[in-house]
Design a protein around this motif. Structure first.
Motif, mmCIF file in Angstrom:
data_model
loop_
_atom_site.group_PDB
_atom_site.id
_atom_site.type_symbol
_atom_site.label_atom_id
_atom_site.label_comp_id
_atom_site.label_asym_id
_atom_site.label_seq_id
_atom_site.Cartn_x
_atom_site.Cartn_y
_atom_site.Cartn_z
ATOM 1 N N PRO A 126 0.810 -1.220 0.000
ATOM 2 C CA PRO A 126 0.000 0.000 0.000
ATOM 3 C C PRO A 126 0.845 1.272 0.000
ATOM 4 O O PRO A 126 0.532 2.227 -0.717
ATOM 5 N N MET A 127 1.923 1.309 0.801
ATOM 6 C CA MET A 127 2.794 2.484 0.792
ATOM 7 C C MET A 127 3.452 2.641 -0.570
ATOM 8 O O MET A 127 3.594 3.761 -1.084
ATOM 9 N N ASN A 154 -0.917 -13.336 3.230
ATOM 10 C CA ASN A 154 -2.167 -13.603 3.951
ATOM 11 C C ASN A 154 -2.911 -12.317 4.319
ATOM 12 O O ASN A 154 -4.088 -12.375 4.709
ATOM 13 N N GLU A 155 -2.233 -11.187 4.233
ATOM 14 C CA GLU A 155 -2.826 -9.915 4.644
ATOM 15 C C GLU A 155 -3.719 -9.352 3.535
ATOM 16 O O GLU A 155 -3.293 -9.181 2.390
ATOM 17 N N GLY A 156 -4.951 -9.020 3.873
ATOM 18 C CA GLY A 156 -5.882 -8.490 2.886
ATOM 19 C C GLY A 156 -5.439 -7.177 2.274
ATOM 20 O O GLY A 156 -5.752 -6.874 1.113
ATOM 21 N N SER A 157 -4.687 -6.373 3.039
ATOM 22 C CA SER A 157 -4.234 -5.078 2.537
ATOM 23 C C SER A 157 -3.295 -5.232 1.342
ATOM 24 O O SER A 157 -3.212 -4.325 0.497
ATOM 25 N N VAL A 158 -2.601 -6.363 1.251
ATOM 26 C CA VAL A 158 -1.739 -6.623 0.094
ATOM 27 C C VAL A 158 -2.580 -6.652 -1.175
ATOM 28 O O VAL A 158 -2.226 -6.048 -2.208
ATOM 29 N N ALA A 162 -2.819 -4.340 -4.452
ATOM 30 C CA ALA A 162 -2.599 -4.916 -5.781
ATOM 31 C C ALA A 162 -3.682 -4.467 -6.756
ATOM 32 O O ALA A 162 -3.401 -4.142 -7.922
ATOM 33 N N MET A 163 -4.930 -4.423 -6.286
ATOM 34 C CA MET A 163 -6.014 -3.931 -7.143
ATOM 35 C C MET A 163 -5.783 -2.476 -7.534
ATOM 36 O O MET A 163 -5.972 -2.086 -8.693
ATOM 37 N N ALA A 164 -5.346 -1.674 -6.561
ATOM 38 C CA ALA A 164 -5.111 -0.256 -6.835
ATOM 39 C C ALA A 164 -3.947 -0.071 -7.809
ATOM 40 O O ALA A 164 -3.998 0.797 -8.694
ATOM 41 N N GLU A 202 -1.136 -12.383 -11.599
ATOM 42 C CA GLU A 202 -1.542 -12.184 -12.994
ATOM 43 C C GLU A 202 -3.015 -11.772 -13.057
ATOM 44 O O GLU A 202 -3.395 -10.857 -13.803
ATOM 45 N N ALA A 203 -3.846 -12.446 -12.264
ATOM 46 C CA ALA A 203 -5.280 -12.129 -12.253
ATOM 47 C C ALA A 203 -5.546 -10.722 -11.730
ATOM 48 O O ALA A 203 -6.539 -10.093 -12.102
ATOM 49 N N PHE A 204 -4.644 -10.214 -10.889
ATOM 50 C CA PHE A 204 -4.784 -8.866 -10.356
ATOM 51 C C PHE A 204 -4.170 -7.821 -11.277
ATOM 52 O O PHE A 204 -4.091 -6.644 -10.928
ATOM 53 N N GLY A 205 -3.691 -8.247 -12.460
ATOM 54 C CA GLY A 205 -3.259 -7.295 -13.467
ATOM 55 C C GLY A 205 -1.788 -6.964 -13.480
ATOM 56 O O GLY A 205 -1.387 -5.955 -14.064
ATOM 57 N N PHE A 206 -0.951 -7.814 -12.877
ATOM 58 C CA PHE A 206 0.494 -7.581 -12.860
ATOM 59 C C PHE A 206 1.184 -8.357 -13.984
ATOM 60 O O PHE A 206 0.734 -9.430 -14.382
ATOM 61 N N ASN A 207 2.281 -7.812 -14.473
ATOM 62 C CA ASN A 207 3.230 -8.599 -15.253
ATOM 63 C C ASN A 207 4.024 -9.435 -14.268
ATOM 64 O O ASN A 207 4.688 -8.868 -13.382
ATOM 65 N N VAL A 208 3.960 -10.738 -14.368
ATOM 66 C CA VAL A 208 4.585 -11.621 -13.384
ATOM 67 C C VAL A 208 5.833 -12.282 -13.966
ATOM 68 O O VAL A 208 5.824 -12.794 -15.083
#
Length: 277
Positions: A126-127, A154-158, A162-164, A202-208
């Motif tokens: 997030p930071m 495991n942390e939801g904030s991750v 990632a969506m942002a 990948e599903a969250f839109g990253f180049n992996v």
């Protein structure tokens, strides 16, 4: 632009960093040895080739930013900063001692060259999203690199971050997962499974990019690809590593998430690292 540094030179820096990790743990009396050793290759490659940072001017405006989201591995981060000239090498002898600027987690107000105070897991990405977006608004062409643990996934904030990152097309953001497959309570897949972690990013839109995070040639190639990202997507490197890599009694041993060495084990750890190719 990355510096012209050979894979062999980076391997030497990673070996030196591993020696400084076990020496610093010995000075401190204990430490998060396993995860610090697993990420040593990634840190060495970042600080001695890829990151645009300056030990003479740590607050340089157009610098790349680095966030150690797995803040418990300050045992690797602070020695790396010392090797890069940000803090005195001799100050490592006081790591985690009374009135030392170095605790088991990094404090950006006390550690020269540290961009973010971390320790509570799940906050680094997030930071990083905020920093990457801020740099874009200020028209600064710099990278933001976030190194996370795999238990931290495991942390939801991750995943909110990632969506942002995808939503805002943060191509200047590079997330790295130190995938050593262990966390404080045991193996990640036994505690709270995260596989297939590459497909999830990948599903969250990253180049992996997936690499062996303890093979410097693969780490170098992965970072080179990440630095050359020409899409509008953020990048995620899954660095497949081994907990405690470099010390035989620590490797793949969850006990060494955190631990203390006696004098004999310290000498054995140093010998193991010195014998590395």
């Amino acid at each position: 632009m990355p510096k012209d540094v050979s894979v062999q030179k980076l391997k030497e820096k990673a070996k030196e960093l591993r020696l400084n990790i076990v020496k610093t743990a010995n000075f401190a009396g204990s430490g998060h040895v396993g995860g610090s050793l697993s990420c040593a290759d990634v840190l060495a490659a970042l600080y001695f080739k890829y990151l645009n940072v300056n030990a003479d001017d740590p607050a340089m405006f157009d610098r790349d930013r680095f966030i150690l989201s797995k803040g418990h591995c300050a045992l690797a981060y602070v020695p790396c900063l010392a090797m890069a000239g940000f803090v005195p090498m001799e100050s490592l002898e006081h790591f985690n001692h009374y009135e030392s600027p170095y605790g088991m987690h990094p404090d950006s107000k006390k550690v020269r060259g540290c961009d973010a105070s971390t320790g509570s897991l799940g906050h680094g990405l997030p930071m990083g999203v905020g920093m990457a977006l801020g740099l874009r608004y200020q028209k600064v062409d710099s990278k933001v690199v976030v190194l996370m643990g795999d238990g931290e996934q495991n942390e939801g904030s991750v995943w909110e971050a990632a969506m942002a990152a995808h939503q805002f097309k943060l191509k200047n953001l590079i997330a790295i997962v130190d995938r050593n497959k262990m966390m404080i309570d045991g193996r990640t897949e036994d505690v709270m499974g995260i596989d297939p972690i590459d497909k999830k990013y990948e599903a969250f839109g990253f180049n992996v990019i997936v690499c062996n995070g303890n093979d410097m040639a693969e780490v170098d190639a992965a970072l080179a690809k990440a630095w050359a990202n020409d899409t509008d997507k953020p990048v995620c490197i899954i660095a497949q590593t081994e907990k405690g890599f470099g010390v035989k009694k620590f490797q793949g041993n969850v006990k060494w998430h955190y631990g203390a060495m006696n004098s004999d084990l310290f000498k054995e750890a140093v010998a193991d690292i010195e014998a590395m190719d």
